[in-house]
Design an enzyme around this catalytic site. Sequence first.
Site, PDB file in Angstrom:
ATOM      1  N   LYS A   1       7.680  12.335  -3.005  1.00 51.75           N
ATOM      2  CA  LYS A   1       5.547  11.812  -2.412  1.00 51.75           C
ATOM      3  C   LYS A   1       6.586  10.946  -3.646  1.00 51.75           C
ATOM      4  O   LYS A   1       5.601  11.298  -5.067  1.00 51.75           O
ATOM      5  CB  LYS A   1       4.541  12.731  -2.786  1.00 51.75           C
ATOM      6  CG  LYS A   1       3.655  11.553  -2.124  1.00 51.75           C
ATOM      7  CD  LYS A   1       2.255  11.896  -2.342  1.00 51.75           C
ATOM      8  CE  LYS A   1       1.723  11.199  -3.932  1.00 51.75           C
ATOM      9  NZ  LYS A   1       1.534   9.440  -4.201  1.00 51.75           N
TER      10      LYS A   1
ATOM     11  N   GLY B   1       4.101  14.021 -14.076  1.00 50.66           N
ATOM     12  CA  GLY B   1       2.522  12.309 -14.698  1.00 50.66           C
ATOM     13  C   GLY B   1       1.918  13.055 -15.634  1.00 50.66           C
ATOM     14  O   GLY B   1       1.829  13.684 -16.285  1.00 50.66           O
ATOM     15  N   SER B   2       0.724  12.865 -14.943  1.00 52.27           N
ATOM     16  CA  SER B   2      -0.191  13.214 -16.071  1.00 52.27           C
ATOM     17  C   SER B   2      -0.827  14.459 -16.455  1.00 52.27           C
ATOM     18  O   SER B   2      -0.579  14.814 -15.303  1.00 52.27           O
ATOM     19  CB  SER B   2      -1.925  12.509 -16.363  1.00 52.27           C
ATOM     20  OG  SER B   2      -2.456  12.707 -14.906  1.00 52.27           O
ATOM     21  N   THR B   3      -1.037  15.444 -17.360  1.00 53.10           N
ATOM     22  CA  THR B   3      -1.817  16.392 -17.672  1.00 53.10           C
ATOM     23  C   THR B   3      -2.842  16.861 -16.953  1.00 53.10           C
ATOM     24  O   THR B   3      -2.821  18.037 -16.235  1.00 53.10           O
ATOM     25  CB  THR B   3      -2.130  16.614 -19.761  1.00 53.10           C
ATOM     26  OG1 THR B   3      -0.925  16.468 -19.875  1.00 53.10           O
ATOM     27  CG2 THR B   3      -2.570  18.078 -19.912  1.00 53.10           C
ATOM     28  N   GLU B   4      -3.863  16.160 -16.875  1.00 55.02           N
ATOM     29  CA  GLU B   4      -4.770  16.371 -16.223  1.00 55.02           C
ATOM     30  C   GLU B   4      -4.399  16.295 -14.340  1.00 55.02           C
ATOM     31  O   GLU B   4      -4.468  17.115 -14.209  1.00 55.02           O
ATOM     32  CB  GLU B   4      -5.791  14.374 -15.776  1.00 55.02           C
ATOM     33  CG  GLU B   4      -6.585  14.391 -15.066  1.00 55.02           C
ATOM     34  CD  GLU B   4      -7.529  13.439 -15.463  1.00 55.02           C
ATOM     35  OE1 GLU B   4      -6.681  12.037 -15.748  1.00 55.02           O
ATOM     36  OE2 GLU B   4      -8.349  13.280 -14.848  1.00 55.02           O
TER      37      GLU B   4
ATOM     38  N   CYS C   1       6.305   9.012 -21.168  1.00 54.37           N
ATOM     39  CA  CYS C   1       4.889  10.162 -20.997  1.00 54.37           C
ATOM     40  C   CYS C   1       6.479  10.407 -22.947  1.00 54.37           C
ATOM     41  O   CYS C   1       4.685  11.143 -23.129  1.00 54.37           O
ATOM     42  CB  CYS C   1       5.774  11.341 -20.769  1.00 54.37           C
ATOM     43  SG  CYS C   1       7.489  11.047 -19.798  1.00 54.37           S
TER      44      CYS C   1
ATOM     45  N   GLY D   1      -1.699  17.661 -13.722  1.00 54.80           N
ATOM     46  CA  GLY D   1      -0.657  18.632 -13.955  1.00 54.80           C
ATOM     47  C   GLY D   1      -1.579  19.725 -13.992  1.00 54.80           C
ATOM     48  O   GLY D   1      -1.691  20.734 -13.014  1.00 54.80           O
TER      49      GLY D   1
ATOM     50  N   GLU E   1       6.275  18.397 -15.846  1.00 52.68           N
ATOM     51  CA  GLU E   1       7.042  17.121 -17.010  1.00 52.68           C
ATOM     52  C   GLU E   1       5.391  16.498 -17.442  1.00 52.68           C
ATOM     53  O   GLU E   1       4.523  15.098 -15.900  1.00 52.68           O
ATOM     54  CB  GLU E   1       8.053  16.609 -16.429  1.00 52.68           C
ATOM     55  CG  GLU E   1       9.002  16.453 -18.191  1.00 52.68           C
ATOM     56  CD  GLU E   1       8.151  14.894 -17.759  1.00 52.68           C
ATOM     57  OE1 GLU E   1       7.535  14.121 -18.896  1.00 52.68           O
ATOM     58  OE2 GLU E   1       9.440  13.819 -17.052  1.00 52.68           O
TER      59      GLU E   1
ATOM     60  N   GLU F   1      -3.260  10.300 -24.956  1.00 51.32           N
ATOM     61  CA  GLU F   1      -1.795   9.536 -24.731  1.00 51.32           C
ATOM     62  C   GLU F   1      -2.830   8.091 -24.470  1.00 51.32           C
ATOM     63  O   GLU F   1      -3.804   7.367 -22.923  1.00 51.32           O
ATOM     64  CB  GLU F   1      -1.367  10.033 -23.389  1.00 51.32           C
ATOM     65  CG  GLU F   1      -0.165   9.192 -22.623  1.00 51.32           C
ATOM     66  CD  GLU F   1       0.240   9.863 -21.823  1.00 51.32           C
ATOM     67  OE1 GLU F   1      -0.274  10.937 -20.764  1.00 51.32           O
ATOM     68  OE2 GLU F   1       1.550  10.401 -22.110  1.00 51.32           O
TER      69      GLU F   1
HETATM   70  P1  ADP Z   1      -0.900   8.204 -13.585  1.00 51.09           P
HETATM   71  O1  ADP Z   1      -2.453   8.653 -14.514  1.00 51.09           O
HETATM   72  O2  ADP Z   1      -0.102   7.886 -15.044  1.00 51.09           O
HETATM   73  O3  ADP Z   1      -1.441   7.035 -12.812  1.00 51.09           O
HETATM   74  P2  ADP Z   1      -0.953  10.683 -12.292  1.00 51.09           P
HETATM   75  O4  ADP Z   1      -0.374  11.723 -13.184  1.00 51.09           O
HETATM   76  O5  ADP Z   1      -2.052  10.281 -11.244  1.00 51.09           O
HETATM   77  O6  ADP Z   1      -0.666   9.465 -13.211  1.00 51.09           O
HETATM   78  O7  ADP Z   1       0.123  10.688 -11.289  1.00 51.09           O
HETATM   79  C1  ADP Z   1       1.726  10.751 -10.987  1.00 51.09           C
HETATM   80  C2  ADP Z   1       1.108  11.460  -9.419  1.00 51.09           C
HETATM   81  O8  ADP Z   1       0.825  12.188  -9.394  1.00 51.09           O
HETATM   82  C3  ADP Z   1       1.972  10.065  -8.877  1.00 51.09           C
HETATM   83  O9  ADP Z   1       2.962  10.702  -7.299  1.00 51.09           O
HETATM   84  C4  ADP Z   1       0.789  10.452  -7.979  1.00 51.09           C
HETATM   85  O10 ADP Z   1       0.086   9.791  -6.730  1.00 51.09           O
HETATM   86  C5  ADP Z   1       0.006  12.029  -8.289  1.00 51.09           C
HETATM   87  N1  ADP Z   1      -1.507  12.588  -8.398  1.00 51.09           N
HETATM   88  C6  ADP Z   1      -2.106  12.446  -8.509  1.00 51.09           C
HETATM   89  N2  ADP Z   1      -3.428  12.821  -8.586  1.00 51.09           N
HETATM   90  C7  ADP Z   1      -2.429  14.215  -7.427  1.00 51.09           C
HETATM   91  C8  ADP Z   1      -3.709  15.021  -7.186  1.00 51.09           C
HETATM   92  N3  ADP Z   1      -4.760  15.285  -6.936  1.00 51.09           N
HETATM   93  N4  ADP Z   1      -2.327  16.522  -5.926  1.00 51.09           N
HETATM   94  C9  ADP Z   1      -1.011  15.759  -6.497  1.00 51.09           C
HETATM   95  N5  ADP Z   1      -0.556  14.646  -6.840  1.00 51.09           N
HETATM   96  C10 ADP Z   1      -1.649  13.617  -6.731  1.00 51.09           C
END
Ligand code: ADP
Length: 497
Positions: free
Chosen positions: A195, A248-251, A304, A253, A270, A401
């Site tokens: 995705k 992606g983000s820690t949140e 990151c 994650g 990561e 961050e």
């Molecule tokens: P940023 O805040 O830098 O956009 P995210 O962590 O939100 O980074 O996004 C990184 C990836 O994670 C994207 O592909 C996003 O669509 C996906 N993503 C965001 N929220 C969720 C979630 N709740 N479950 C799974 N994937 C998610």
Amino acid sequence: MATAAVQLDDKVTSFVAKKQKLLINGKWVDAASGKTFASYNPATGEVLANVAEGDKEDINRAVKAARAAFETGPWSKIPTSERGRMIWKLADLIEKHLEEFAQLESLDNGKPLKIARVADVPLTVNHFRYYAGWATKIEGNTIPLTGPPQGKFLAYTLREPVGVVGQIIPWNFPLLMAAWKLGPALAAGCTVVLKPAEQTPLSALRLGELLQEAGFPDGVVNIVPGYGETAGAALAAHPDVDKVAFTGSTEVGKLIIQAAAGNLKKVSLELGGKSPNVVFEDADMDSTIPGAASAIFFNHGQCCCAGSRLYIEKKAFDKVVEGISDNASKIRVGPGLNPDTDMGPLVSEEQLNRVCGYLESGMKEGAKAVTGGTREGTKGYFVKPTVLVNTTERMKVVQEEIFGPVVTAIPFSDPSEIAATANDTIYGLAAGIWTSDIKKAHTLASKLRAGTVWINCYNVFDPALPFGGYKQSGWGREMGHEVLENYTEVKSVCAAL
Ligand code: ADP
């Protein structure tokens, strides 16, 4: 921001103009809901392309295809050398279409075309080639048992593919992040549902076409663009996915871990960072100043591992701040397709607001911008490269961050305390050290709680070199042979003789 943009490749123009579909089981299909979403050009804020919007039902179909490909499809039987050959062929095809990918990446993400040409796309090619080699080198061991008399048992391990893998990637290096995920998963023999980020789905979709051309059987790689909260969440929670790999983000994650708990799928993450970059007064300033500037401003700070907390030994503070600020003020900010652009827009309006929010919060708390500090222009999502001083350790701009071109420059006077200060963060992804004293460099490197430490350099990546985080920067490692642990299970076989 004036020079004319490069002429787009015809293939890019037609690719962007067509409605983008999902790749499921070797077919390009509409979303089950029939819905689409827009991918925007961050240099203008205008719609760039329309993309089928994957959701739970599409993820179900993609996982089913990946499961069938893994269990019974041709992929489950092909020689490992053939697997390696396909990955190598994919690399060749990407190289052949380098300009097209560079343009797509610049259009969709905003990054300078000249950078995508020399960094994102060649690094992707090199990454796939490295993992093409691994396909034939994943081995178990024969293990002498310690208890029974020798010769009574034959025991060995097999390293087998983990199975169906869900891969969720971010928007900062859309193509390269797809490669970081797909390369080792395919080398290990897994099948994949990928995705891409909703902000930047285009290069992954073009990659899908090349995966088909390279000969990967149907269902081995399925690509389902869509939103994180819908398609991403469905993939992370899916009961028939064996492993989820997320960048992606820690949140988010943390949400992935919760979603994965249902079937205890394996998880690798990561995540974010707030990397310290430490400059000692004995550093070679001719290389340190541009190096430390690039550590934060490369990819507009949307890395990151960006060197966003710059600690400078007091005696060198003014010189380094002045040098980096001078460097920052010379960065030409503009649309990625303009040949003289050094820094493009941030990826989205959301990121623009987020970064500007941090700038305002920093100033409100007493920080001062030596250069930059605001948005650039009113159209597109541009932010000026910014150097903040007068910060304190607990300010949000020092702790959180920002993911934009913003560095906090902080003086230190006691080198014996710098490791503790550098480690004073929830993150542990990367760190930089600049000094001419080799002993000082390696002593500090050993004390830093970070997955990567760069000495007198920054942002040096190589497929052979593991990358990942301590603390809340992640679980597991990307790259090197370490990443193969993410995509394999170890089976012990023990036979009585
Ligand atoms: P940023 O805040 O830098 O956009 P995210 O962590 O939100 O980074 O996004 C990184 C990836 O994670 C994207 O592909 C996003 O669509 C996906 N993503 C965001 N929220 C969720 C979630 N709740 N479950 C799974 N994937 C998610």
